[in-house]
Design a protein around this motif. Sequence first.
Motif, PDB file in Angstrom:
ATOM      1  N   UNK A  45     -10.482   1.929 -15.030  1.00  0.00           N
ATOM      2  CA  UNK A  45     -11.168   3.096 -14.488  1.00  0.00           C
ATOM      3  C   UNK A  45     -11.853   2.782 -13.166  1.00  0.00           C
ATOM      4  N   UNK A  46     -12.246   1.543 -12.966  1.00  0.00           N
ATOM      5  CA  UNK A  46     -12.938   1.168 -11.729  1.00  0.00           C
ATOM      6  C   UNK A  46     -11.985   1.069 -10.547  1.00  0.00           C
ATOM      7  N   UNK A  47     -10.912   0.345 -10.736  1.00  0.00           N
ATOM      8  CA  UNK A  47     -10.068   0.022  -9.589  1.00  0.00           C
ATOM      9  C   UNK A  47      -8.940   1.037  -9.427  1.00  0.00           C
ATOM     10  N   UNK A  48      -8.959   1.716  -8.310  1.00  0.00           N
ATOM     11  CA  UNK A  48      -7.870   2.611  -7.947  1.00  0.00           C
ATOM     12  C   UNK A  48      -7.331   2.148  -6.607  1.00  0.00           C
ATOM     13  N   UNK A  49      -6.046   2.298  -6.453  1.00  0.00           N
ATOM     14  CA  UNK A  49      -5.444   1.871  -5.199  1.00  0.00           C
ATOM     15  C   UNK A  49      -5.808   2.860  -4.097  1.00  0.00           C
ATOM     16  N   UNK A  50      -5.601   2.435  -2.872  1.00  0.00           N
ATOM     17  CA  UNK A  50      -5.890   3.281  -1.714  1.00  0.00           C
ATOM     18  C   UNK A  50      -5.009   4.530  -1.761  1.00  0.00           C
ATOM     19  N   UNK A  51      -3.777   4.340  -2.198  1.00  0.00           N
ATOM     20  CA  UNK A  51      -2.845   5.470  -2.305  1.00  0.00           C
ATOM     21  C   UNK A  51      -3.371   6.502  -3.293  1.00  0.00           C
ATOM     22  N   UNK A  52      -3.836   6.048  -4.474  1.00  0.00           N
ATOM     23  CA  UNK A  52      -4.352   6.978  -5.477  1.00  0.00           C
ATOM     24  C   UNK A  52      -5.587   7.715  -4.975  1.00  0.00           C
ATOM     25  N   UNK A  53      -6.440   7.019  -4.258  1.00  0.00           N
ATOM     26  CA  UNK A  53      -7.639   7.658  -3.706  1.00  0.00           C
ATOM     27  C   UNK A  53      -7.256   8.729  -2.690  1.00  0.00           C
ATOM     28  N   UNK A  54      -6.249   8.435  -1.850  1.00  0.00           N
ATOM     29  CA  UNK A  54      -5.796   9.400  -0.847  1.00  0.00           C
ATOM     30  C   UNK A  54      -5.181  10.624  -1.518  1.00  0.00           C
ATOM     31  N   UNK A  55      -4.403  10.389  -2.581  1.00  0.00           N
ATOM     32  CA  UNK A  55      -3.793  11.500  -3.320  1.00  0.00           C
ATOM     33  C   UNK A  55      -4.862  12.400  -3.941  1.00  0.00           C
ATOM     34  N   UNK A  56      -5.901  11.781  -4.510  1.00  0.00           N
ATOM     35  CA  UNK A  56      -6.986  12.565  -5.102  1.00  0.00           C
ATOM     36  C   UNK A  56      -7.712  13.380  -4.037  1.00  0.00           C
TER      37      UNK A  56
END
Length: 93
Positions: A45-56
Amino acid sequence: MSRIKKKRTSPKPIFLDVPRRSEKLADPDSYESRKRRNLEQKKKSKSKSVYEKAREAEKAKESGQPQRNTPLAEKIRRLKKAEEARQKTSDEE
C-alpha cells in the motif's frame, strides 16, 4: 566470597516440541504468518510506481476531483506548463 546458585538437574533432558519458524509460517492462522502478511500488505500500500501515481492523477483530473492547493503541487503545475510551452516552441520551429 561468592555464593553459587544451586542448579536443578534432572536425569533426562527436557525437549520441548516447538514448531520451527517455517512450520509457523506455513500455518495461515499463526502469529508469524499473520505478521508477515500484514507487513507485505503495508509495503504494497505504501509503494506505488511513478506510472501508477500518474495514472491516478489523470483519473482524478478526469473525474473532476479538486486539485491540491499546496506549494509543491503549484510548483509541479508551473514546471509542467513551462515544459509544455518549451515543447510547443520547439515543434513550431
